[in-house]
Enzyme design. Structure first.
Site, mmCIF file in Angstrom:
data_model
loop_
_atom_site.group_PDB
_atom_site.id
_atom_site.type_symbol
_atom_site.label_atom_id
_atom_site.label_comp_id
_atom_site.label_asym_id
_atom_site.label_seq_id
_atom_site.Cartn_x
_atom_site.Cartn_y
_atom_site.Cartn_z
ATOM 1 N N ALA A 75 75.566 -50.610 35.537
ATOM 2 C CA ALA A 75 75.371 -52.001 35.934
ATOM 3 C C ALA A 75 76.095 -52.375 37.211
ATOM 4 O O ALA A 75 75.806 -53.426 37.792
ATOM 5 C CB ALA A 75 75.841 -52.923 34.806
ATOM 6 N N ALA A 76 77.037 -51.559 37.678
ATOM 7 C CA ALA A 76 77.808 -51.912 38.866
ATOM 8 C C ALA A 76 76.906 -52.000 40.092
ATOM 9 O O ALA A 76 75.941 -51.243 40.223
ATOM 10 C CB ALA A 76 78.908 -50.881 39.097
ATOM 11 N N ALA A 89 81.659 -51.239 36.288
ATOM 12 C CA ALA A 89 82.759 -52.044 36.815
ATOM 13 C C ALA A 89 82.445 -52.397 38.266
ATOM 14 O O ALA A 89 81.315 -52.742 38.583
ATOM 15 C CB ALA A 89 84.073 -51.270 36.675
ATOM 16 N N ARG A 114 80.654 -64.338 43.434
ATOM 17 C CA ARG A 114 81.781 -63.484 43.054
ATOM 18 C C ARG A 114 83.084 -64.174 43.453
ATOM 19 O O ARG A 114 83.253 -64.576 44.599
ATOM 20 C CB ARG A 114 81.665 -62.118 43.738
ATOM 21 C CG ARG A 114 82.815 -61.168 43.454
ATOM 22 C CD ARG A 114 82.482 -59.754 43.884
ATOM 23 N NE ARG A 114 81.426 -59.192 43.042
ATOM 24 C CZ ARG A 114 81.039 -57.921 43.068
ATOM 25 N NH1 ARG A 114 81.601 -57.074 43.918
ATOM 26 N NH2 ARG A 114 80.077 -57.500 42.262
ATOM 27 N N ASP A 133 78.727 -64.033 38.603
ATOM 28 C CA ASP A 133 79.011 -62.661 39.017
ATOM 29 C C ASP A 133 80.446 -62.362 38.590
ATOM 30 O O ASP A 133 81.040 -63.124 37.801
ATOM 31 C CB ASP A 133 78.820 -62.507 40.536
ATOM 32 C CG ASP A 133 78.722 -61.050 40.967
ATOM 33 O OD1 ASP A 133 77.645 -60.466 40.792
ATOM 34 O OD2 ASP A 133 79.716 -60.491 41.453
ATOM 35 N N THR A 169 71.198 -57.974 31.393
ATOM 36 C CA THR A 169 71.585 -56.925 32.337
ATOM 37 C C THR A 169 71.769 -55.603 31.612
ATOM 38 O O THR A 169 71.295 -54.550 32.059
ATOM 39 C CB THR A 169 72.881 -57.308 33.073
ATOM 40 O OG1 THR A 169 72.699 -58.563 33.732
ATOM 41 C CG2 THR A 169 73.256 -56.246 34.102
ATOM 42 N N LYS A 197 73.771 -63.876 48.156
ATOM 43 C CA LYS A 197 74.989 -63.702 47.362
ATOM 44 C C LYS A 197 76.059 -64.600 47.943
ATOM 45 O O LYS A 197 75.972 -65.040 49.105
ATOM 46 C CB LYS A 197 75.462 -62.246 47.413
ATOM 47 C CG LYS A 197 76.287 -61.824 46.205
ATOM 48 C CD LYS A 197 75.416 -61.550 44.991
ATOM 49 C CE LYS A 197 76.258 -60.979 43.859
ATOM 50 N NZ LYS A 197 75.419 -60.585 42.713
ATOM 51 N N SER A 219 73.936 -63.942 31.146
ATOM 52 C CA SER A 219 72.911 -62.921 31.378
ATOM 53 C C SER A 219 73.400 -61.500 31.116
ATOM 54 O O SER A 219 72.705 -60.540 31.428
ATOM 55 C CB SER A 219 72.412 -63.020 32.834
ATOM 56 O OG SER A 219 73.490 -62.796 33.734
#
Length: 362
Positions: free
Chosen positions: A273-274, A252, A59, A130, A165, A95, A161
């Site tokens: 999806a958040a 979001a 991210r 991300d 997702t 991550k 992706s």
């Protein structure tokens, strides 16, 4: 001294000594990365590698404080452990975050420097895209690291992706909607999609094809424009949370489900999806008390992980899509377990994850 400064002095928001719900997360390794020449400041967190090497996106975000970045990467990596376990992937949870504004701070030199840090972990961590990073960025990171998935097809990856997702979210939503409204499922239901970026725009198409009535919000005009030719069938509002909805799809950033928003939420199904949708774990109980079917985020949004993780297992495109659609079966299992044991869906999913991790350790 400001209230914010005083609050931050009282709170302990490091890695080991914390006073929030992450104090028991027990991360294996947290690496701080800094490259003075390019200005790179990044953090890589490995949460649990019981099932395999850690995999999780990077991210790129302008965090206000370093402690905010630490908290985010710890939460996101813990979520990736759950996501891999519940999806049945031979992967651990990890991550990374890059501190900065991708609109102004992104450069090929910075991404290459970041790739060298990923490479230095020797395969304990595989990175993907991300928020704030793209397939093109992964191609650049891949110049200096072998441990990158989700690169462009031309660079040997499986590509973006976002569609996978969205397909996982849609499959989970259909399962939850059928459990709530029987055979009618999502058809005819009013679905509020919050965020129509690289995942949300695909979800909108799937919902329209299924006969849903779609309302969307996104502060970015370019994201709304991405809906494209089908935008005439989509209602645009400033906030979907205040709308009369059957389904709320947060796609979001996280923490949109708070005690305040849950108290006024009209939707009977929440599935999006958040990541990290709950402000804190107690919100899951508030949802249960209001008979709102919440599909845990790491269950619903596992499609992207399934796609990029399958690059390491050699699965075909058809095999990947079949596994992504299996998210619906996992959703049904969690909803059934939650109802049968009278617990929240958060707890039901946690028990499934814990069982798989314990079995692997044994």
């Amino acid at each position: 001294m400001s209230t914010e400064v005083r609050d931050r002095q009282v709170q302990r928001l490091g890695v080991f000594d914390r006073d929030d719900d992450l104090r028991d997360a027990e991360h294996e390794q947290v690496v701080f990365c800094r490259d003075r020449r390019t200005g790179l400041r990044a953090i890589i967190a490995l949460h649990d590698t019981t099932l395999g090497p850690g995999l999780g996106g990077t991210r790129f975000f302008p965090y206000r404080h370093e402690s905010d970045a630490i908290t985010d990467v710890l939460r996101l990596s813990e979520g990736m452990t759950r996501k891999a376990a519940v999806a049945g992937m031979p992967l651990g949870g990890a991550k990374a975050v890059i501190i900065g504004d991708p609109a102004t701070d992104r450069s090929e030199e910075l991404l290459e420097a970041y790739g060298r840090f990923v490479e230095s972990l020797g395969g304990r961590y595989y990175t993907a895209a991300d928020v704030g990073t793209t397939t093109d960025d992964l191609d650049v990171i891949g110049r200096t690291s072998r441990y990158v998935v989700g690169r462009s097809v031309g660079a040997g990856g499986s590509g973006d992706s976002g569609y996978s997702t969205a397909l996982g979210v849609f499959s989970a939503m259909q399962a939850a909607a059928t459990a709530t409204w029987a055979e009618s499922g999502i058809a005819g239901r009013r679905v509020g999609v919050e965020g129509v970026g690289k995942v949300g725009r695909h979800l909108v198409d799937m919902l329209l094809d299924a006969g849903a009535r779609v309302v969307v919000c996104d502060p970015r005009p370019d994201a709304l424009d991405s809906i494209g030719a089908r935008s005439a069938a989509v209602e645009r509002v400033s906030s979907v949370l205040v709308e009369d909805l059957d389904v709320y799809a947060p796609c979001a950033l996280g923490a949109s489900l708070t005690p305040q928003t849950v108290a006024t939420l009209s939707a009977r199904v929440v599935c999006g999806a958040a990541n990290n949708q709950l402000l804190h774990r107690d919100v899951a109980e508030l949802l249960r008390r209001r008979s709102i079917q919440w599909v845990p985020d790491y269950v619903a949004n596992a499609g992207g992980l399934i796609q990029v993780g399958s690059e390491l297992t050699g699965a075909t495109r058809d095999e990947v899509e079949s596994k992504v659609r299996h998210v619906a079966d996992t959703t049904r299992e969690i909803l059934h377990l939650a109802g049968d044991q009278d617990v929240t869906t958060w707890e039901a999913a946690r028990r499934i994850v814990a069982g798989r991790l314990e079995a692997a350790r044994a």
